[in-house]
Design a protein around this motif. Structure first.
Motif, PDB file in Angstrom:
ATOM      1  N   ILE A  95       0.743  -1.053   0.139  1.00  0.00           N
ATOM      2  CA  ILE A  95      -0.134  -0.083   0.138  1.00  0.00           C
ATOM      3  C   ILE A  95       0.977   1.502   0.034  1.00  0.00           C
ATOM      4  O   ILE A  95       0.515   1.822  -1.032  1.00  0.00           O
ATOM      5  CB  ILE A  95      -0.805  -0.187   1.335  1.00  0.00           C
ATOM      6  N   SER A  96       1.778   1.272   0.675  1.00  0.00           N
ATOM      7  CA  SER A  96       3.181   2.080   1.313  1.00  0.00           C
ATOM      8  C   SER A  96       3.291   3.029  -0.362  1.00  0.00           C
ATOM      9  O   SER A  96       3.649   3.643  -1.011  1.00  0.00           O
ATOM     10  CB  SER A  96       3.390   2.554   2.025  1.00  0.00           C
ATOM     11  N   GLN A 146       0.866   4.440  -2.861  1.00  0.00           N
ATOM     12  CA  GLN A 146       0.547   5.627  -2.548  1.00  0.00           C
ATOM     13  C   GLN A 146       2.278   6.668  -2.894  1.00  0.00           C
ATOM     14  O   GLN A 146       1.534   7.497  -3.430  1.00  0.00           O
ATOM     15  CB  GLN A 146       0.442   5.691  -0.925  1.00  0.00           C
ATOM     16  N   ASN A 147       3.103   5.889  -2.815  1.00  0.00           N
ATOM     17  CA  ASN A 147       4.145   6.618  -4.059  1.00  0.00           C
ATOM     18  C   ASN A 147       3.953   6.993  -4.548  1.00  0.00           C
ATOM     19  O   ASN A 147       4.607   7.767  -5.158  1.00  0.00           O
ATOM     20  CB  ASN A 147       5.301   6.295  -2.682  1.00  0.00           C
ATOM     21  N   GLU A 148       3.823   6.155  -5.333  1.00  0.00           N
ATOM     22  CA  GLU A 148       3.693   5.674  -6.971  1.00  0.00           C
ATOM     23  C   GLU A 148       2.642   6.388  -7.686  1.00  0.00           C
ATOM     24  O   GLU A 148       2.887   7.536  -8.571  1.00  0.00           O
ATOM     25  CB  GLU A 148       3.582   4.707  -7.181  1.00  0.00           C
ATOM     26  N   VAL A 149       1.481   7.159  -6.849  1.00  0.00           N
ATOM     27  CA  VAL A 149       0.457   7.476  -7.100  1.00  0.00           C
ATOM     28  C   VAL A 149       0.968   9.412  -6.857  1.00  0.00           C
ATOM     29  O   VAL A 149       0.922   9.893  -7.875  1.00  0.00           O
ATOM     30  CB  VAL A 149      -0.922   7.363  -6.246  1.00  0.00           C
ATOM     31  N   SER A 150       2.011   8.955  -5.635  1.00  0.00           N
ATOM     32  CA  SER A 150       2.146  10.786  -5.709  1.00  0.00           C
ATOM     33  C   SER A 150       3.238  11.228  -6.971  1.00  0.00           C
ATOM     34  O   SER A 150       3.359  12.145  -6.951  1.00  0.00           O
ATOM     35  CB  SER A 150       2.683  11.300  -4.249  1.00  0.00           C
ATOM     36  N   GLN A 169       1.207  12.154 -10.325  1.00  0.00           N
ATOM     37  CA  GLN A 169       0.378  13.212  -9.723  1.00  0.00           C
ATOM     38  C   GLN A 169       1.981  14.397 -10.105  1.00  0.00           C
ATOM     39  O   GLN A 169       1.267  15.597 -10.700  1.00  0.00           O
ATOM     40  CB  GLN A 169       0.386  13.476  -8.502  1.00  0.00           C
ATOM     41  N   ARG A 176       1.289  13.115   2.656  1.00  0.00           N
ATOM     42  CA  ARG A 176      -0.097  11.673   3.157  1.00  0.00           C
ATOM     43  C   ARG A 176      -0.368  11.434   4.554  1.00  0.00           C
ATOM     44  O   ARG A 176       0.679  11.566   5.411  1.00  0.00           O
ATOM     45  CB  ARG A 176       0.235  10.743   2.993  1.00  0.00           C
ATOM     46  N   ILE A 226       0.250   5.829   7.851  1.00  0.00           N
ATOM     47  CA  ILE A 226      -0.941   4.752   7.608  1.00  0.00           C
ATOM     48  C   ILE A 226       0.048   3.827   9.350  1.00  0.00           C
ATOM     49  O   ILE A 226      -0.692   3.343   9.438  1.00  0.00           O
ATOM     50  CB  ILE A 226      -0.002   4.045   7.083  1.00  0.00           C
TER      51      ILE A 226
END
Length: 179
Positions: free
Chosen positions: A88-89, A92-96, A99, A174, A177
């Motif tokens: 998940i982490s 999330q880093n990949e999405v950031s 973006q 973020r 978590i």
């Protein structure tokens, strides 16, 4: 609702070498033809803990609970420290990161449109300039003779809105978590 095939023991009873009773809590979720599924869950959580977890979950949600246990067990076997939280982490880093790349690309488009806007005057043709790179060639294709200044302004407005949306959001901020 029994899923045992041929009356043999379910995967858990087979692995634990015990007799599979008629009311075995594992039988509907760990069929004998997929022993690896229970082996992973047993290795990470233990049969007793899995049994307790399944008993605490309503019957109509147990299949989902087993799917979650199998997923987490698989993730824990691959990454014993972080398990699925690590995946998940990473995502999330990949999405950031993506973006940020998108915001940079949209900002470049905005600058190119702004440059083209200053070059094109209403009612006149832009002076022909030889393309210097593939990027410039694609920009010249976008500014063909049938595109009016109004189209550039609409595009400029859209790009500015889109860029400001991505830039105003801090892509690296973020919620933790970890509590």
């Amino acid at each position: 609702m029994r899923f045992k095939m041929g009356g043999g023991p379910c995967a858990s009873c087979k692995l634990l070498r015990r007799r599979c009773s008629k009311d075995c809590i594992f039988a509907p979720y760990f069929p004998p033809d997929d022993p690896h599924k229970f082996a992973m869950v047993h290795k990470v959580f233990g049969a007793s803990n899995v049994s307790k977890m399944l008993q605490e979950v309503p019957v109509h949600q147990r299949a989902d609970a087993v799917s979650s246990l199998v997923y987490e067990a698989n993730a824990r076997i691959r990454d014993p420290v972080y398990g699925c939280v690590g995946a998940i982490s990473y995502l999330q880093n990949e999405v950031s990161r993506l973006q940020t790349q998108l915001a940079v690309a949209e900002a470049e488009i905005l600058m190119c449109i702004d440059q083209m806007q200053h070059q094109v005057q209403p009612g006149t043709e832009p002076p022909p300039q030889p393309p210097q790179s593939d990027h410039d060639k694609s920009l010249l294709l976008a500014s063909s003779h049938d595109v009016s200044l109004c189209d550039f302004q609409n595009c400029h407005s859209f790009a500015a809105t889109s860029v400001s949306y991505h830039v105003m959001q801090d892509p690296f901020k973020r919620e933790s978590i970890w509590y």
